[in-house]
Design a protein around this motif. Structure first.
Motif, PDB file in Angstrom:
ATOM      1  N   ILE B  16       0.835  -1.206   0.000  1.00  0.00           N
ATOM      2  CA  ILE B  16       0.000   0.000   0.000  1.00  0.00           C
ATOM      3  C   ILE B  16       0.865   1.250   0.000  1.00  0.00           C
ATOM      4  CG2 ILE B  16      -1.700   1.308   1.325  1.00  0.00           C
ATOM      5  CD1 ILE B  16      -2.809  -1.436   2.254  1.00  0.00           C
ATOM      6  N   ASP B  17       1.934   1.216   0.758  1.00  0.00           N
ATOM      7  CA  ASP B  17       2.848   2.370   0.752  1.00  0.00           C
ATOM      8  C   ASP B  17       3.399   2.623  -0.650  1.00  0.00           C
ATOM      9  OD1 ASP B  17       2.592   3.095   3.387  1.00  0.00           O
ATOM     10  OD2 ASP B  17       4.226   1.820   4.085  1.00  0.00           O
ATOM     11  N   ALA B  18       3.746   1.534  -1.319  1.00  0.00           N
ATOM     12  CA  ALA B  18       4.243   1.698  -2.692  1.00  0.00           C
ATOM     13  C   ALA B  18       3.142   2.252  -3.588  1.00  0.00           C
ATOM     14  CB  ALA B  18       4.755   0.362  -3.229  1.00  0.00           C
ATOM     15  N   ALA B  19       1.920   1.770  -3.381  1.00  0.00           N
ATOM     16  CA  ALA B  19       0.794   2.254  -4.189  1.00  0.00           C
ATOM     17  C   ALA B  19       0.547   3.732  -3.948  1.00  0.00           C
ATOM     18  CB  ALA B  19      -0.462   1.444  -3.868  1.00  0.00           C
ATOM     19  N   VAL B  20       0.720   4.155  -2.699  1.00  0.00           N
ATOM     20  CA  VAL B  20       0.578   5.582  -2.376  1.00  0.00           C
ATOM     21  C   VAL B  20       1.506   6.406  -3.257  1.00  0.00           C
ATOM     22  CG1 VAL B  20       1.108   7.338  -0.647  1.00  0.00           C
ATOM     23  CG2 VAL B  20      -0.232   5.331  -0.006  1.00  0.00           C
ATOM     24  N   GLU B  21       2.740   5.954  -3.357  1.00  0.00           N
ATOM     25  CA  GLU B  21       3.710   6.687  -4.169  1.00  0.00           C
ATOM     26  C   GLU B  21       3.274   6.761  -5.629  1.00  0.00           C
ATOM     27  OE1 GLU B  21       6.312   8.376  -2.744  1.00  0.00           O
ATOM     28  OE2 GLU B  21       5.105   7.752  -1.039  1.00  0.00           O
ATOM     29  N   VAL B  22       2.788   5.625  -6.133  1.00  0.00           N
ATOM     30  CA  VAL B  22       2.356   5.595  -7.534  1.00  0.00           C
ATOM     31  C   VAL B  22       1.189   6.562  -7.759  1.00  0.00           C
ATOM     32  CG1 VAL B  22       1.464   4.159  -9.395  1.00  0.00           C
ATOM     33  CG2 VAL B  22       3.093   3.200  -7.761  1.00  0.00           C
ATOM     34  N   CYS B  31      -2.357   6.521 -13.800  1.00  0.00           N
ATOM     35  CA  CYS B  31      -1.526   5.335 -13.588  1.00  0.00           C
ATOM     36  C   CYS B  31      -2.294   4.076 -13.951  1.00  0.00           C
ATOM     37  CB  CYS B  31      -1.010   5.276 -12.160  1.00  0.00           C
ATOM     38  SG  CYS B  31      -2.152   4.571 -10.978  1.00  0.00           S
ATOM     39  N   SER B  32      -1.592   3.142 -14.546  1.00  0.00           N
ATOM     40  CA  SER B  32      -2.228   1.894 -14.967  1.00  0.00           C
ATOM     41  C   SER B  32      -2.000   0.807 -13.918  1.00  0.00           C
ATOM     42  CB  SER B  32      -1.647   1.434 -16.301  1.00  0.00           C
ATOM     43  OG  SER B  32      -0.288   1.096 -16.143  1.00  0.00           O
ATOM     44  N   THR B  33      -2.762  -0.238 -14.020  1.00  0.00           N
ATOM     45  CA  THR B  33      -2.559  -1.368 -13.113  1.00  0.00           C
ATOM     46  C   THR B  33      -1.181  -1.989 -13.333  1.00  0.00           C
ATOM     47  OG1 THR B  33      -3.769  -2.741 -14.678  1.00  0.00           O
ATOM     48  CG2 THR B  33      -4.983  -1.907 -12.779  1.00  0.00           C
ATOM     49  N   ASP B  34      -0.698  -1.864 -14.546  1.00  0.00           N
ATOM     50  CA  ASP B  34       0.669  -2.329 -14.824  1.00  0.00           C
ATOM     51  C   ASP B  34       1.684  -1.527 -14.008  1.00  0.00           C
ATOM     52  OD1 ASP B  34       0.657  -4.526 -16.466  1.00  0.00           O
ATOM     53  OD2 ASP B  34       1.890  -3.581 -18.004  1.00  0.00           O
ATOM     54  N   ASP B  35       1.516  -0.213 -13.993  1.00  0.00           N
ATOM     55  CA  ASP B  35       2.392   0.632 -13.170  1.00  0.00           C
ATOM     56  C   ASP B  35       2.362   0.159 -11.725  1.00  0.00           C
ATOM     57  OD1 ASP B  35       3.019   2.228 -15.337  1.00  0.00           O
ATOM     58  OD2 ASP B  35       1.378   3.626 -14.949  1.00  0.00           O
ATOM     59  N   LEU B  36       1.165  -0.095 -11.237  1.00  0.00           N
ATOM     60  CA  LEU B  36       1.020  -0.521  -9.841  1.00  0.00           C
ATOM     61  C   LEU B  36       1.728  -1.849  -9.604  1.00  0.00           C
ATOM     62  CD1 LEU B  36      -2.696   0.526  -9.385  1.00  0.00           C
ATOM     63  CD2 LEU B  36      -0.768   1.431  -8.081  1.00  0.00           C
ATOM     64  N   CYS B  37       1.593  -2.780 -10.544  1.00  0.00           N
ATOM     65  CA  CYS B  37       2.279  -4.061 -10.399  1.00  0.00           C
ATOM     66  C   CYS B  37       3.796  -3.854 -10.343  1.00  0.00           C
ATOM     67  CB  CYS B  37       1.932  -4.981 -11.563  1.00  0.00           C
ATOM     68  SG  CYS B  37       0.251  -5.624 -11.499  1.00  0.00           S
ATOM     69  N   LYS B  38       4.291  -3.073 -11.288  1.00  0.00           N
ATOM     70  CA  LYS B  38       5.737  -2.879 -11.344  1.00  0.00           C
ATOM     71  C   LYS B  38       6.267  -2.211 -10.076  1.00  0.00           C
ATOM     72  CE  LYS B  38       6.110  -2.895 -16.339  1.00  0.00           C
ATOM     73  NZ  LYS B  38       5.592  -2.129 -17.497  1.00  0.00           N
ATOM     74  N   THR B  40       4.892  -1.953  -7.087  1.00  0.00           N
ATOM     75  CA  THR B  40       4.693  -2.718  -5.853  1.00  0.00           C
ATOM     76  C   THR B  40       5.484  -4.017  -5.890  1.00  0.00           C
ATOM     77  OG1 THR B  40       2.746  -3.829  -6.761  1.00  0.00           O
ATOM     78  CG2 THR B  40       2.373  -1.798  -5.516  1.00  0.00           C
ATOM     79  N   GLY B  41       5.866  -4.448  -7.086  1.00  0.00           N
ATOM     80  CA  GLY B  41       6.592  -5.693  -7.222  1.00  0.00           C
ATOM     81  C   GLY B  41       5.690  -6.915  -7.310  1.00  0.00           C
ATOM     82  N   SER B  46      -1.453 -11.655  -7.929  1.00  0.00           N
ATOM     83  CA  SER B  46      -1.315 -11.363  -6.502  1.00  0.00           C
ATOM     84  C   SER B  46      -2.044 -10.081  -6.144  1.00  0.00           C
ATOM     85  CB  SER B  46       0.155 -11.219  -6.131  1.00  0.00           C
ATOM     86  OG  SER B  46       0.887 -12.308  -6.615  1.00  0.00           O
ATOM     87  N   LEU B  47      -1.864  -9.077  -7.004  1.00  0.00           N
ATOM     88  CA  LEU B  47      -2.445  -7.778  -6.687  1.00  0.00           C
ATOM     89  C   LEU B  47      -3.974  -7.856  -6.652  1.00  0.00           C
ATOM     90  CD1 LEU B  47      -1.068  -4.435  -7.746  1.00  0.00           C
ATOM     91  CD2 LEU B  47      -3.503  -4.779  -8.036  1.00  0.00           C
ATOM     92  N   TYR B  48      -4.546  -8.502  -7.656  1.00  0.00           N
ATOM     93  CA  TYR B  48      -6.004  -8.589  -7.686  1.00  0.00           C
ATOM     94  C   TYR B  48      -6.525  -9.534  -6.622  1.00  0.00           C
ATOM     95  CZ  TYR B  48      -6.914  -5.565 -11.614  1.00  0.00           C
ATOM     96  OH  TYR B  48      -7.042  -4.457 -12.403  1.00  0.00           O
ATOM     97  N   ASN B  49      -5.754 -10.574  -6.342  1.00  0.00           N
ATOM     98  CA  ASN B  49      -6.154 -11.506  -5.287  1.00  0.00           C
ATOM     99  C   ASN B  49      -6.150 -10.816  -3.925  1.00  0.00           C
ATOM    100  OD1 ASN B  49      -6.733 -14.109  -4.098  1.00  0.00           O
ATOM    101  ND2 ASN B  49      -4.616 -14.074  -3.367  1.00  0.00           N
ATOM    102  N   ALA B  50      -5.200  -9.938  -3.719  1.00  0.00           N
ATOM    103  CA  ALA B  50      -5.065  -9.312  -2.403  1.00  0.00           C
ATOM    104  C   ALA B  50      -5.958  -8.089  -2.245  1.00  0.00           C
ATOM    105  CB  ALA B  50      -3.602  -8.920  -2.162  1.00  0.00           C
TER     106      ALA B  50
END
Lengths: 195, 195
Positions: B16-22, B31-38, B40-41, B46-50
């Motif tokens: 979530i902290d990483a997502a905040v930055e994005v 921002c795209s979901t791809d950006d968020l994946c990259k 957040t790592g 995983s991202l959609y599951n979580a």
DNA sequence: TTACTTTTGTACTGATTAATACAAAAAAAT
DNA sequence: ATTTTTTTGTATTAATCAGTACAAAAGTAA
């Protein structure tokens, strides 16, 4: 030169004004070119022929919003009468009187938040707007100090800075919260610290 | 109950902290979901599951930004010592000292501008944040008035309203303009009208 | 090891996006 | 009326979007 074929069926400024409304309610990314076509009344062809791209239309919209807005605000600040009334009018500007209508916030402020970091045009216009507004506020406060309406103890620069900032804060806080009581505290508080 | 299979390889708060930055650097729509994946790592799965969806992750990011931020700001306002120092520290909070780094602006303010009108979650968190902040500012100013540091002539409500608004204005104006001289005028002006 | 559960990455889907191509229509000039 | 120029709407394109499907991988518990 121009052999002048079929004339345009629309006024550029009217289209841009319509675009301002679209961008203001939706933001840049959230509104589609279809939205822009529908709200402006133009077909895709006309719109792209006249403005080139979504982003160019956005620039026109920002410029127009900036120009119309800065003029209106300067006019308010240069009204004759007590400076306090001018400053109050500015703070109350674009805060709807009847508690019904929704306030959509300032296009430039929203643009700055959404795009200033990636869009040099937005940054430039925003800076220019703030700069001109600060000057106009400075002049109004200086006038108040010259007539004795405002104390000379605090510097004009600082008073203008404070007022500018509080004004911008209000223009962020109010549209998002629609809290009239808070807006009143802010307006009264801002004026009471100057007068 | 849970038969406990493979454990997660990431901490929710870190993601979530990483997502905040994005979201803070790009805004919600940009921002795209791809950006968020990259950033957040996490992989898409995983991202959609979580987190379920981009918007749910956005809500988590807003909540976390709100909670961390309001706590930090309250802490600043409750520091011991002259109230004036507390208020100055708050105004200078998130204004980078060295003139190198770029300031990315407040996630909540940008979110309010971009989405408050269409996104009830954004509106709610923003309102809550402003409300808590106003209270904290009110207490600090009241404390100053009780110790005699601040005059009792002006009401606590109005002073708090003015300060809150000016603080928010600064948090809009500075990141967009990066104008340190203007920021100084605002900060000094705001403090000088209170003290 | 075996059975079970959850995570994880890849491939994919349908929808939507900004922008273009182009033919038909419409006005002006001759 | 004919030619010329421009506008205008529709059809289309290529890219990108959020979200899903699913099989392989990886851990836990027995």
């Amino acid at each position: 030169m121009s052999k002048s074929g079929r004339p345009r069926e629309f006024k550029d400024t009217a289209v841009i004004d319509a675009a301002v409304e679209v961008f203001r309610t939706n933001g840049y990314e959230t509104c589609s070119t279809d939205d822009l076509c529908k709200q402006t009344g133009l077909g895709r062809g006309s719109l792209y022929n006249a403005f080139g791209s979504k982003h160019e239309l956005y620039e026109h919209a920002l410029r127009r919003y900036h120009e119309v807005g800065i003029q209106a605000q300067i006019e308010i600040l240069e009204q004759e009468g007590p400076v306090k009334d001018c400053l109050r009018s500015l703070l109350e500007w674009e805060i709807p009187k009847g508690e019904e209508a929704d306030s959509r916030g300032c296009l430039l402020i929203n643009a700055a938040g959404e795009r200033a970091k990636n869009d040099p045009v937005v940054e430039k216009i925003f800076k220019q707007h703030v700069d001109l507004l600060e000057q106009a506020i400075w002049k109004a406060i200086r006038r108040g100090q010259e007539t004795g309406e405002i104390s000379n103890v605090k510097s004009t620069d600082e008073l203008a800075g404070m007022f500018l900032s509080s004004y911008y804060g209000l223009r962020v806080i109010f549209p998002a919260t629609m809290n009239y009581a808070l807006a009143e505290r802010i307006i009264d508080g801002t004026l009471d610290t100057i007068f």
